[in-house]
Each structure stands twice: as C-alpha cells, then as structure tokens.
Design an enzyme around this catalytic site. Sequence first.
Site, PDB file in Angstrom:
ATOM      1  N   HIS A  37     -14.018  20.235  -8.529  1.00  0.00           N
ATOM      2  CA  HIS A  37     -13.031  20.870  -9.400  1.00  0.00           C
ATOM      3  C   HIS A  37     -13.706  22.141  -9.934  1.00  0.00           C
ATOM      4  O   HIS A  37     -14.769  22.540  -9.460  1.00  0.00           O
ATOM      5  CB  HIS A  37     -12.606  19.905 -10.513  1.00  0.00           C
ATOM      6  CG  HIS A  37     -11.250  20.201 -11.072  1.00  0.00           C
ATOM      7  ND1 HIS A  37     -10.961  21.386 -11.713  1.00  0.00           N
ATOM      8  CD2 HIS A  37     -10.094  19.477 -11.096  1.00  0.00           C
ATOM      9  CE1 HIS A  37      -9.697  21.385 -12.106  1.00  0.00           C
ATOM     10  NE2 HIS A  37      -9.133  20.235 -11.735  1.00  0.00           N
ATOM     11  N   TYR A  42     -16.414  21.017 -14.576  1.00  0.00           N
ATOM     12  CA  TYR A  42     -17.010  19.793 -14.035  1.00  0.00           C
ATOM     13  C   TYR A  42     -18.233  20.082 -13.155  1.00  0.00           C
ATOM     14  O   TYR A  42     -18.341  19.572 -12.039  1.00  0.00           O
ATOM     15  CB  TYR A  42     -15.966  19.009 -13.214  1.00  0.00           C
ATOM     16  CG  TYR A  42     -14.759  18.614 -14.024  1.00  0.00           C
ATOM     17  CD1 TYR A  42     -14.771  17.486 -14.838  1.00  0.00           C
ATOM     18  CD2 TYR A  42     -13.605  19.396 -13.990  1.00  0.00           C
ATOM     19  CE1 TYR A  42     -13.669  17.131 -15.590  1.00  0.00           C
ATOM     20  CE2 TYR A  42     -12.492  19.055 -14.744  1.00  0.00           C
ATOM     21  CZ  TYR A  42     -12.529  17.915 -15.550  1.00  0.00           C
ATOM     22  OH  TYR A  42     -11.431  17.581 -16.302  1.00  0.00           O
ATOM     23  N   TYR A  67     -13.855  29.049  -9.940  1.00  0.00           N
ATOM     24  CA  TYR A  67     -12.677  29.751 -10.443  1.00  0.00           C
ATOM     25  C   TYR A  67     -13.066  31.162 -10.873  1.00  0.00           C
ATOM     26  O   TYR A  67     -14.146  31.388 -11.437  1.00  0.00           O
ATOM     27  CB  TYR A  67     -12.101  29.026 -11.648  1.00  0.00           C
ATOM     28  CG  TYR A  67     -11.187  27.866 -11.346  1.00  0.00           C
ATOM     29  CD1 TYR A  67      -9.864  27.872 -11.776  1.00  0.00           C
ATOM     30  CD2 TYR A  67     -11.650  26.749 -10.660  1.00  0.00           C
ATOM     31  CE1 TYR A  67      -9.009  26.796 -11.524  1.00  0.00           C
ATOM     32  CE2 TYR A  67     -10.805  25.670 -10.407  1.00  0.00           C
ATOM     33  CZ  TYR A  67      -9.491  25.706 -10.841  1.00  0.00           C
ATOM     34  OH  TYR A  67      -8.672  24.635 -10.586  1.00  0.00           O
ATOM     35  N   GLU A 140      -5.994  30.657  -3.237  1.00  0.00           N
ATOM     36  CA  GLU A 140      -4.542  30.465  -3.096  1.00  0.00           C
ATOM     37  C   GLU A 140      -3.781  31.692  -3.584  1.00  0.00           C
ATOM     38  O   GLU A 140      -3.262  31.710  -4.698  1.00  0.00           O
ATOM     39  CB  GLU A 140      -4.083  29.221  -3.864  1.00  0.00           C
ATOM     40  CG  GLU A 140      -4.508  27.910  -3.219  1.00  0.00           C
ATOM     41  CD  GLU A 140      -3.967  26.690  -3.941  1.00  0.00           C
ATOM     42  OE1 GLU A 140      -3.428  26.830  -5.061  1.00  0.00           O
ATOM     43  OE2 GLU A 140      -4.089  25.573  -3.382  1.00  0.00           O
ATOM     44  N   GLU A 229      -8.315  22.610   1.147  1.00  0.00           N
ATOM     45  CA  GLU A 229      -7.932  21.860  -0.063  1.00  0.00           C
ATOM     46  C   GLU A 229      -6.665  21.066   0.223  1.00  0.00           C
ATOM     47  O   GLU A 229      -5.666  21.609   0.667  1.00  0.00           O
ATOM     48  CB  GLU A 229      -7.696  22.804  -1.236  1.00  0.00           C
ATOM     49  CG  GLU A 229      -7.307  22.077  -2.530  1.00  0.00           C
ATOM     50  CD  GLU A 229      -7.078  23.027  -3.690  1.00  0.00           C
ATOM     51  OE1 GLU A 229      -7.856  23.989  -3.827  1.00  0.00           O
ATOM     52  OE2 GLU A 229      -6.103  22.817  -4.444  1.00  0.00           O
ATOM     53  N   ALA A 235       1.827  18.498  -5.981  1.00  0.00           N
ATOM     54  CA  ALA A 235       1.109  19.772  -6.026  1.00  0.00           C
ATOM     55  C   ALA A 235       0.497  20.086  -7.383  1.00  0.00           C
ATOM     56  O   ALA A 235      -0.438  20.889  -7.475  1.00  0.00           O
ATOM     57  CB  ALA A 235       2.037  20.907  -5.598  1.00  0.00           C
ATOM     58  N   ASP A 269      -8.466  13.365 -15.808  1.00  0.00           N
ATOM     59  CA  ASP A 269      -7.435  12.335 -15.893  1.00  0.00           C
ATOM     60  C   ASP A 269      -6.169  12.814 -15.182  1.00  0.00           C
ATOM     61  O   ASP A 269      -5.172  13.199 -15.800  1.00  0.00           O
ATOM     62  CB  ASP A 269      -7.133  11.997 -17.353  1.00  0.00           C
ATOM     63  CG  ASP A 269      -6.205  10.797 -17.495  1.00  0.00           C
ATOM     64  OD1 ASP A 269      -6.013  10.084 -16.492  1.00  0.00           O
ATOM     65  OD2 ASP A 269      -5.687  10.592 -18.604  1.00  0.00           O
TER      66      ASP A 269
END
Length: 304
Positions: A37, A42, A67, A140, A229, A235, A269
């Site tokens: 992630h 993380y 990211y 993306e 991915e 989604a 979660d």
Amino acid sequence: MNDKWHGVSYHGKLKVSGINLIDQAGRKVILRGMSSHGMQWYPQFARGESIRTTKQAGANVFRIAMYTDEGGYLTNHDIIKDLIRAVDDTLALDMYAIIDWHIMYDNDPLVNVEEASVFFDNISMHYKDTPGVIYEICNEPNGAEVTWSENVKPYAQKVIPHIRKNAPDSIILVGSPNWSQDVDICAADPLKIDNIMYTLHFYAGTHGDELRSKCSKALKMGAPIFASEWGTSAADGNGGVFLDESDVWLKFLSEHNISWCNWSLGDRDETSAALCPGAPLGNWTEANLTESGRYVFSRLNGTI
C-alpha cells in the site's frame, strides 16, 4: 516451485518478446506477487520480513507503491529512503522489484512530468546495473480530460529517456488512461520503444467481461500487458470479497501468460487488504490473513 516462479538469479534480466515477458534464456516468465500500500502509510509491510513471507508463499515480485500525492513523494522527498530500503530488501530476497510512481488524484501525469523525470533519472542511475528492477512510470492516469494521445503517451515519451540513458534494457510499465484500463487504446497507438509493457488494473467486484475484452483486443494487436495492480474487492477497496470473479480473472491472466501483483500487502481495514488489522510484520498464520489474503497467498505459487 514451478520454474515460472523462480527469481532473479534464475531468470536474470527480463525482456519483452512480442506480447510475452521472457528471461535471459528465452523462457516465458510470469511474475506473481504483492503490491505494497502507500509507503507514507504502511512502510512497515514493505520490509524484509514481510516480503520474505510473500516469497515463501510463492511470490517472485514485489511492487513498491510510492504515492506522489496525499503526503507522498511530491511533498515528502524523504519517502525515497523507505522506497530504496524496500527495493533493496526485495532484491536481497532474489525477487523482482517494481518501482511504482503511484499517481492517482494527481490524475494527469504531465502535471508533474518534471518531478517524475528527475526521480526516474536518479533512481535508474542508482539501480542502473540491477537486472531485478522494473520501472512503473504512472500508476493510474484518470479523468475525462486525460487521454493517451494528449497526456499519457507524451508523458511516457518525456520520462522514459531518463530511464533509458541509465538502464537501457530494463522493463518499463506504462499506465493507460481510465485508471489503467484502456490498454486497447494504447495498443492502437503504441510507444515505439523496446521492453515496454502496458498496465492493466482491475478489481474483481467491479470489472469483468468488458475489461477482459479490452485486454484481449490489446493482446491481439500485439501489446504486452502486465496486471501490476488487481484486487479481490470492488474498485474502492471494499465490498466482497469476490472470489468467484477473482477465479475468472486469474484463469484469464494465466491463459495469456500475464504477470500480476495483488493490492495490497497491508493491514488497512478494507477488504482488499491481505492482512488483518494489527497483523505482525511477517510469518503470518491463517488468522493473520484476511479472506482476500488467504485467497491470494494460496495462488501465488501458480495453482491458477
């Protein structure tokens, strides 16, 4: 382990031949593994112990999702330290490492093309003699105004030379518009560059026959595809888990020799996460894995 799931010491530097990924001996290769992630959230699950446990389940690739937005690289360049540590830990385990420039809400890759050019220039210099590194230059691309011909292809044509001058033969993954779904549009107007693959992203609860048809069309036009991915959820990362639909997708990928990375190795979660909240950093038991995690880990060794 099936020969197709050996690591870097066995396969060596990969290349693209037609629509297939092949190794230094000309053998077809399928990479299967997990994606981290976001590294700003993380990073602990993109370290040696976690990556080693995915290898023990059968993985031979690990994707590091850096990211650019949401507190990522563009506002926190120190995150590159976590990225490099994750890449180095992956390579030390004889696995292929995907360096993912993870655009999402910064939807047009051209907006940050200068920053991307500097990043890929530096990171490809750092790993210039490393056969296990794969570069994913735009996660993306998305948005109604973002097209292949006007945005994504020009971006790729600007960024790829910065990689090629340092890593002339490395595999480069290029995102497609509409959240890396419009691979058929890329195939109709391809980049004239060797060792390029186009990324297909899907979530089993949202994407089905229509997207598989787009992928099949792209393959028939000669475009090599890498599913860098995919998730068992809808989604948005939740809903499901859609195991029957995931079976259909994995069968499709296997039939077409398409490599894949599952989203995601983390304990967020949400149903797409492989780990339950509070999971340890490795050596997971069945109780530490979510329904999605148990499903994906059971298939890393090529059973589908």
